[in-house]
Design a protein around this motif. Sequence first.
Motif, PDB file in Angstrom:
ATOM      1  N   ALA A 130       0.848  -1.201   0.000  1.00 24.91           N
ATOM      2  CA  ALA A 130       0.000   0.000   0.000  1.00 24.91           C
ATOM      3  C   ALA A 130       0.880   1.247   0.000  1.00 24.91           C
ATOM      4  CB  ALA A 130      -0.925  -0.002   1.211  1.00 24.91           C
ATOM      5  N   THR A 131       1.954   1.189   0.804  1.00 25.91           N
ATOM      6  CA  THR A 131       2.876   2.325   0.880  1.00 25.91           C
ATOM      7  C   THR A 131       3.638   2.499  -0.435  1.00 25.91           C
ATOM      8  OG1 THR A 131       3.171   1.903   3.229  1.00 25.91           O
ATOM      9  CG2 THR A 131       4.813   3.303   2.180  1.00 25.91           C
ATOM     10  N   GLU A 132       4.268   1.423  -0.895  1.00 30.50           N
ATOM     11  CA  GLU A 132       5.143   1.526  -2.070  1.00 30.50           C
ATOM     12  C   GLU A 132       4.373   1.840  -3.350  1.00 30.50           C
ATOM     13  OE1 GLU A 132       8.300   1.788  -1.967  1.00 30.50           O
ATOM     14  OE2 GLU A 132       8.530   1.304   0.146  1.00 30.50           O
ATOM     15  N   LYS A 138      -1.032   9.123  -8.754  1.00 29.97           N
ATOM     16  CA  LYS A 138      -1.134  10.458  -9.349  1.00 29.97           C
ATOM     17  C   LYS A 138      -2.027  11.336  -8.473  1.00 29.97           C
ATOM     18  CE  LYS A 138       0.836   9.671 -13.578  1.00 29.97           C
ATOM     19  NZ  LYS A 138       1.792   8.702 -13.011  1.00 29.97           N
ATOM     20  N   LYS A 139      -2.907  10.665  -7.718  1.00 30.51           N
ATOM     21  CA  LYS A 139      -3.804  11.415  -6.833  1.00 30.51           C
ATOM     22  C   LYS A 139      -3.130  11.667  -5.495  1.00 30.51           C
ATOM     23  CE  LYS A 139      -8.231   9.936  -8.684  1.00 30.51           C
ATOM     24  NZ  LYS A 139      -9.301   8.950  -8.553  1.00 30.51           N
ATOM     25  N   GLU A 140      -3.419  12.805  -4.913  1.00 31.61           N
ATOM     26  CA  GLU A 140      -2.884  13.109  -3.595  1.00 31.61           C
ATOM     27  C   GLU A 140      -3.519  12.188  -2.550  1.00 31.61           C
ATOM     28  OE1 GLU A 140      -1.999  17.365  -1.785  1.00 31.61           O
ATOM     29  OE2 GLU A 140      -3.279  17.445  -3.550  1.00 31.61           O
ATOM     30  N   PRO A 141      -2.704  11.647  -1.640  1.00 36.78           N
ATOM     31  CA  PRO A 141      -3.289  10.798  -0.596  1.00 36.78           C
ATOM     32  C   PRO A 141      -4.235  11.601   0.312  1.00 36.78           C
ATOM     33  CG  PRO A 141      -0.885  10.639  -0.641  1.00 36.78           C
ATOM     34  CD  PRO A 141      -1.252  11.773  -1.525  1.00 36.78           C
ATOM     35  N   ILE A 144      -6.530   8.956   6.486  1.00 38.12           N
ATOM     36  CA  ILE A 144      -7.524   7.910   6.774  1.00 38.12           C
ATOM     37  C   ILE A 144      -8.495   8.325   7.874  1.00 38.12           C
ATOM     38  CG2 ILE A 144      -6.086   6.634   8.443  1.00 38.12           C
ATOM     39  CD1 ILE A 144      -7.309   4.070   6.964  1.00 38.12           C
ATOM     40  N   THR A 145      -8.046   9.190   8.777  1.00 33.72           N
ATOM     41  CA  THR A 145      -8.919   9.613   9.875  1.00 33.72           C
ATOM     42  C   THR A 145      -9.778  10.822   9.505  1.00 33.72           C
ATOM     43  OG1 THR A 145      -7.007  10.810  10.717  1.00 33.72           O
ATOM     44  CG2 THR A 145      -7.514   8.702  11.771  1.00 33.72           C
ATOM     45  N   ASN A 146      -9.517  11.388   8.315  1.00 37.29           N
ATOM     46  CA  ASN A 146     -10.317  12.517   7.837  1.00 37.29           C
ATOM     47  C   ASN A 146     -10.166  12.574   6.317  1.00 37.29           C
ATOM     48  OD1 ASN A 146     -11.545  14.910   7.198  1.00 37.29           O
ATOM     49  ND2 ASN A 146     -10.066  16.220   8.270  1.00 37.29           N
ATOM     50  N   LEU A 147     -11.050  11.832   5.626  1.00 37.42           N
ATOM     51  CA  LEU A 147     -10.867  11.620   4.183  1.00 37.42           C
ATOM     52  C   LEU A 147     -10.986  12.901   3.355  1.00 37.42           C
ATOM     53  CD1 LEU A 147     -12.629   8.161   3.814  1.00 37.42           C
ATOM     54  CD2 LEU A 147     -10.187   8.631   3.754  1.00 37.42           C
ATOM     55  N   LYS A 148     -11.481  13.964   3.970  1.00 42.30           N
ATOM     56  CA  LYS A 148     -11.574  15.235   3.238  1.00 42.30           C
ATOM     57  C   LYS A 148     -10.220  15.920   3.168  1.00 42.30           C
ATOM     58  CE  LYS A 148     -16.419  16.367   4.097  1.00 42.30           C
ATOM     59  NZ  LYS A 148     -17.116  16.490   5.390  1.00 42.30           N
ATOM     60  N   LYS A 149      -9.316  15.482   4.049  1.00 40.84           N
ATOM     61  CA  LYS A 149      -8.031  16.162   4.144  1.00 40.84           C
ATOM     62  C   LYS A 149      -6.962  15.490   3.272  1.00 40.84           C
ATOM     63  CE  LYS A 149      -4.731  17.898   7.482  1.00 40.84           C
ATOM     64  NZ  LYS A 149      -4.184  17.751   8.826  1.00 40.84           N
ATOM     65  N   VAL A 151      -3.084  14.964   2.106  1.00 43.55           N
ATOM     66  CA  VAL A 151      -1.774  15.053   2.748  1.00 43.55           C
ATOM     67  C   VAL A 151      -0.687  14.752   1.712  1.00 43.55           C
ATOM     68  CG1 VAL A 151      -2.537  14.497   5.105  1.00 43.55           C
ATOM     69  CG2 VAL A 151      -1.962  12.636   3.528  1.00 43.55           C
ATOM     70  N   PRO A 152       0.549  15.233   1.940  1.00 45.13           N
ATOM     71  CA  PRO A 152       1.622  14.971   0.972  1.00 45.13           C
ATOM     72  C   PRO A 152       1.929  13.472   0.871  1.00 45.13           C
ATOM     73  CG  PRO A 152       2.285  16.640   2.588  1.00 45.13           C
ATOM     74  CD  PRO A 152       0.999  16.055   3.068  1.00 45.13           C
ATOM     75  N   ALA A 153       2.385  13.034  -0.310  1.00 44.76           N
ATOM     76  CA  ALA A 153       2.761  11.633  -0.504  1.00 44.76           C
ATOM     77  C   ALA A 153       3.790  11.239   0.541  1.00 44.76           C
ATOM     78  CB  ALA A 153       3.339  11.440  -1.898  1.00 44.76           C
ATOM     79  N   GLY A 154       3.650  10.027   1.069  1.00 44.72           N
ATOM     80  CA  GLY A 154       4.608   9.535   2.050  1.00 44.72           C
ATOM     81  C   GLY A 154       4.214   9.804   3.489  1.00 44.72           C
ATOM     82  N   THR A 155       3.147  10.594   3.691  1.00 45.98           N
ATOM     83  CA  THR A 155       2.690  10.870   5.057  1.00 45.98           C
ATOM     84  C   THR A 155       2.072   9.608   5.650  1.00 45.98           C
ATOM     85  OG1 THR A 155       2.138  13.116   4.366  1.00 45.98           O
ATOM     86  CG2 THR A 155       1.216  12.372   6.470  1.00 45.98           C
ATOM     87  N   SER A 156       2.474   9.255   6.862  1.00 45.12           N
ATOM     88  CA  SER A 156       1.859   8.100   7.526  1.00 45.12           C
ATOM     89  C   SER A 156       0.392   8.402   7.771  1.00 45.12           C
ATOM     90  CB  SER A 156       2.562   7.813   8.848  1.00 45.12           C
ATOM     91  OG  SER A 156       3.780   7.172   8.597  1.00 45.12           O
ATOM     92  N   GLY A 157      -0.474   7.444   7.466  1.00 45.99           N
ATOM     93  CA  GLY A 157      -1.895   7.671   7.639  1.00 45.99           C
ATOM     94  C   GLY A 157      -2.568   8.152   6.362  1.00 45.99           C
ATOM     95  N   GLY A 158      -1.768   8.495   5.362  1.00 45.83           N
ATOM     96  CA  GLY A 158      -2.330   8.890   4.069  1.00 45.83           C
ATOM     97  C   GLY A 158      -2.667   7.660   3.242  1.00 45.83           C
ATOM     98  N   ILE A 159      -3.828   7.655   2.611  1.00 46.79           N
ATOM     99  CA  ILE A 159      -4.194   6.503   1.778  1.00 46.79           C
ATOM    100  C   ILE A 159      -4.564   6.952   0.367  1.00 46.79           C
ATOM    101  CG2 ILE A 159      -4.920   5.023   3.702  1.00 46.79           C
ATOM    102  CD1 ILE A 159      -7.840   5.703   2.902  1.00 46.79           C
ATOM    103  N   THR A 160      -4.337   6.049  -0.594  1.00 47.68           N
ATOM    104  CA  THR A 160      -4.672   6.322  -1.991  1.00 47.68           C
ATOM    105  C   THR A 160      -5.476   5.137  -2.524  1.00 47.68           C
ATOM    106  OG1 THR A 160      -2.633   5.230  -2.687  1.00 47.68           O
ATOM    107  CG2 THR A 160      -2.537   7.615  -2.428  1.00 47.68           C
ATOM    108  N   PRO A 161      -6.299   5.374  -3.567  1.00 51.24           N
ATOM    109  CA  PRO A 161      -7.043   4.246  -4.147  1.00 51.24           C
ATOM    110  C   PRO A 161      -6.123   3.135  -4.651  1.00 51.24           C
ATOM    111  CG  PRO A 161      -7.951   6.330  -4.905  1.00 51.24           C
ATOM    112  CD  PRO A 161      -6.696   6.670  -4.151  1.00 51.24           C
ATOM    113  N   ILE A 162      -5.044   3.472  -5.398  1.00 55.76           N
ATOM    114  CA  ILE A 162      -4.207   2.369  -5.922  1.00 55.76           C
ATOM    115  C   ILE A 162      -3.434   1.665  -4.798  1.00 55.76           C
ATOM    116  CG2 ILE A 162      -3.957   3.190  -8.309  1.00 55.76           C
ATOM    117  CD1 ILE A 162      -1.031   3.946  -7.578  1.00 55.76           C
ATOM    118  N   GLY A 163      -3.079   2.403  -3.766  1.00 55.85           N
ATOM    119  CA  GLY A 163      -2.410   1.777  -2.621  1.00 55.85           C
ATOM    120  C   GLY A 163      -3.329   0.771  -1.944  1.00 55.85           C
TER     121      GLY A 163
END
Length: 270
Positions: A130-132, A138-141, A144-149, A151-163
């Motif tokens: 998921a991380t790698e 291409k989308k900004e992560p 996970i605790t506030n999906l409206k927010k 965060v920069p790529a690589g931030t812990s807690g950030g999620i992306t659809p392809i991840g």
Amino acid sequence: MSSSVIEPIVYFLVVITFGLIAFKAKAVDFGGLIASIFIGYMILLGSGWYWFLIMLVFFTITTQFTKFKYGYKERLGFAQEKGGVRSWPNVLANGGAAAFFSVMEFRFGGGIYAVAFLGAVASATADTLATEVGLLSKKEPRLITNLKKKVPAGTSGGITPIGTIAAFFASFIIGITATILNIVGEASPIKILAIVTLGGIIGSITDSILGATIQRKGLCENCGKMTESSKHCGKITKKLRGIGFVDNNVVNFSSTVIGSLITLTFFILT
Ligand SMILES: [Zn+2]
């Protein structure tokens, strides 16, 4: 020599061989090599070739995806450090729980440790992928605790659809391998595939939630950069959030344990 003497020696030679291959391929550094040999040996000695093979699947997939488009991730500034070479804390964080369940299987047996082992490995594989893969999004992560927010790529807690999709496939591959190898004796293959896949995904989600909440985040007072490392520019960073000792490895380890317990719960309840 009796086979009881030969077996541990063969196991040792096998883990050293695979360890050196990983070291040569720059998947682990020297500390990571020692930790990998330790974990591999615990698993081989505790529960044998099939469990070891599951670990190899984990190791191969995660190494390949860490190296995949490494240059691009590095330019983003969020690649794993040192060319993706894993150090011993990372190896223990991802494989420690699995090794523990393997030893428990050796001592007590009975199938439940196999399920816990699979849950831990599926979580570690899902989270790493998921991380790698997420770093290539291409989308900004989104947090996970506030999906409206965003965060920069690589931030812990950030999620992306392809991840998230990658986490699903990672977990599924561990589930399929476990089913083919018939790791959990008499249990139905469909059930094992389902609970391991689901357990791994939940483990990976747990990793993101812990990463967004209790993982330490600091500010480098020298260069002004926000970082998840406790040190930056050679100095201890100022804690902004989270619990002091909770770094990425503590989060990784905790989520493999939680992933394994959840997989075990599904196993018992279904
Ligand atoms: Zn700095």
